[in-house]
Design a protein around this motif. Structure first.
Motif, PDB file in Angstrom:
ATOM      1  N   ARG A 124     -72.453 -34.109 -28.354  1.00 35.28           N
ATOM      2  CA  ARG A 124     -71.243 -33.917 -28.144  1.00 35.28           C
ATOM      3  C   ARG A 124     -69.785 -34.332 -28.534  1.00 35.28           C
ATOM      4  N   SER A 155     -63.100 -23.684 -18.279  1.00 42.21           N
ATOM      5  CA  SER A 155     -64.014 -23.172 -18.854  1.00 42.21           C
ATOM      6  C   SER A 155     -64.126 -23.053 -19.918  1.00 42.21           C
ATOM      7  N   GLU A 156     -65.410 -22.909 -20.912  1.00 38.13           N
ATOM      8  CA  GLU A 156     -64.957 -22.906 -22.785  1.00 38.13           C
ATOM      9  C   GLU A 156     -64.216 -21.503 -22.536  1.00 38.13           C
ATOM     10  N   GLU A 157     -64.665 -20.641 -22.083  1.00 42.32           N
ATOM     11  CA  GLU A 157     -64.277 -19.233 -21.928  1.00 42.32           C
ATOM     12  C   GLU A 157     -62.372 -18.692 -21.630  1.00 42.32           C
ATOM     13  N   ALA A 217     -60.210 -21.694 -22.277  1.00 46.15           N
ATOM     14  CA  ALA A 217     -60.065 -22.745 -22.878  1.00 46.15           C
ATOM     15  C   ALA A 217     -59.061 -22.240 -24.117  1.00 46.15           C
ATOM     16  N   PHE A 253     -67.679 -28.929 -32.983  1.00 41.09           N
ATOM     17  CA  PHE A 253     -67.558 -28.102 -31.594  1.00 41.09           C
ATOM     18  C   PHE A 253     -65.983 -27.302 -31.720  1.00 41.09           C
ATOM     19  N   ALA A 267     -62.419 -23.787 -28.443  1.00 47.73           N
ATOM     20  CA  ALA A 267     -62.594 -23.832 -27.163  1.00 47.73           C
ATOM     21  C   ALA A 267     -63.375 -24.987 -26.563  1.00 47.73           C
ATOM     22  N   ARG A 268     -64.776 -25.026 -27.273  1.00 48.33           N
ATOM     23  CA  ARG A 268     -65.464 -26.384 -26.647  1.00 48.33           C
ATOM     24  C   ARG A 268     -65.122 -27.867 -26.676  1.00 48.33           C
ATOM     25  N   ALA A 284     -62.218 -27.577 -23.855  1.00 42.69           N
ATOM     26  CA  ALA A 284     -63.350 -27.481 -22.471  1.00 42.69           C
ATOM     27  C   ALA A 284     -64.067 -29.344 -22.144  1.00 42.69           C
ATOM     28  N   ASP A 285     -64.450 -29.755 -23.016  1.00 46.37           N
ATOM     29  CA  ASP A 285     -65.457 -31.432 -23.059  1.00 46.37           C
ATOM     30  C   ASP A 285     -64.717 -32.104 -22.541  1.00 46.37           C
ATOM     31  N   SER A 344     -62.782 -31.844 -18.729  1.00 49.43           N
ATOM     32  CA  SER A 344     -63.773 -31.452 -17.914  1.00 49.43           C
ATOM     33  C   SER A 344     -63.616 -33.206 -17.133  1.00 49.43           C
TER      34      SER A 344
END
Length: 301
Positions: free
Chosen positions: A111, A157-159, A161, A234, A237-238, A241-242, A245
């Motif tokens: 991650r 969410s990543e979708e 982001a 990564f 978008a990831r 999202a991360d 969080s």
């Protein structure tokens, strides 16, 4: 739009502008005044004002305003972010060279590896990168795609982001490799002048896919880094999202998305920055961020 912040001779007040083509500038502050409309006076204010202000900016630029050469003004960092979230070891080949040169983990992270850079580290195009030999003998460069947040993001969410992105720019994640402290990077990467940023922020609509951008860096014209953001471990978008969080990303915050291989510490033998060097970081669709390296001890005198 390619938005920027600039100063003119004899006026220390930063002004909001837009790059037109490759070498001309439209003064958005003057345009708004002439049109009798209110527009935030700086880019951070524009980001925080949201979509209506962005739409108004597009309307003003659509009037075919008078422009002036970029060479006539001094570019500043586009904005001073509330926070900069850095991402370490986000390209496969950089993980390998970092393990070899800096004794970081050999395994790919599962991650994102995150760290912070304070807003006081931000400096603009053309501003000197300080080299203080009392603090470091291992001053290094890192060309990175910078993501500027436009809408607050928390637990997205990543979708979804990328909907929170205002635009993209360049950060040179300058690092004093010998100032890591028990594995902590904050002082190594957070000293004043260690985040050259700019030259513009390109709005997200002009970068349809942030994972398809060439990036490179030269020192004194010698190519040191050359890669593409598709090689990120990564993607943008990831990362959003991360990070979101457990941390609110606010309008104007910046994510420095990591650097590819080719850093000075990874060369054989290592090639660290020295006073007099000229560093140029380039990202496709954005431009080139150029900064000289200067002796900070001499500057202080």
């Amino acid at each position: 739009m390619h938005l920027l912040t600039f100063r003119t001779d004899g006026d220390a007040t930063p002004r909001l502008g837009a790059r037109i083509g490759t070498d001309r500038l439209a003064d958005l502050t003057a345009l708004a005044s002439a049109a009798g409309v209110e527009l935030p006076g700086d880019l951070l204010g524009l980001v925080r004002a949201g979509q209506p202000a962005l739409d108004l900016t597009r309307e003003l630029l659509g009037t075919h305003p008078a422009t002036r050469p970029l060479a006539e003004v001094a570019l500043c960092a586009p904005l001073r972010p509330g926070k900069i979230v850095g991402v370490g070891l986000n390209y496969v080949e950089h993980v390998e060279e970092s393990h070899r040169a800096l004794d970081t983990d050999r395994e790919l992270p599962d991650r994102p590896l995150l760290f912070g850079k304070p807003s006081t580290s931000v400096t603009g195009p053309g501003a000197p990168i300080p080299h203080n030999a009392d603090l470091t003998k291992q001053l290094d460069y890192e060309c990175e795609l910078a993501v500027v947040i436009g809408e607050s993001a928390f637990r997205v969410s990543e979708e979804d982001a990328l909907r929170h992105v205002f635009g993209y720019s360049i950060v040179n994640d300058v690092s004093a490799r010998d100032q890591r402290r028990s594995g902590q990077w904050f002082f190594s990467k957070g000293q004043d002048g260690y985040a050259p940023f700019g030259p513009v922020v390109v709005t997200a609509d002009e970068v349809p896919d942030p994972q398809r951008l060439d990036l490179s860096l030269t020192v004194n014209g010698e190519l040191r880094q050359s890669s593409n953001t598709r090689h990120m471990l990564f993607g943008v978008a990831r990362l959003i999202a991360d990070i979101s969080s457990g941390m609110t990303l606010e309008p104007g915050d910046v994510i420095a998305t990591g650097t590819p291989s080719g850093v000075g510490s990874g060369m054989v033998p290592p090639q660290f920055l020295q006073p007099g060097d000229l560093v140029a970081a380039t990202v496709e669709r954005i431009g080139t961020l150029t900064n000289p390296v200067a002796d900070a001890r001499r500057e202080a005198r």
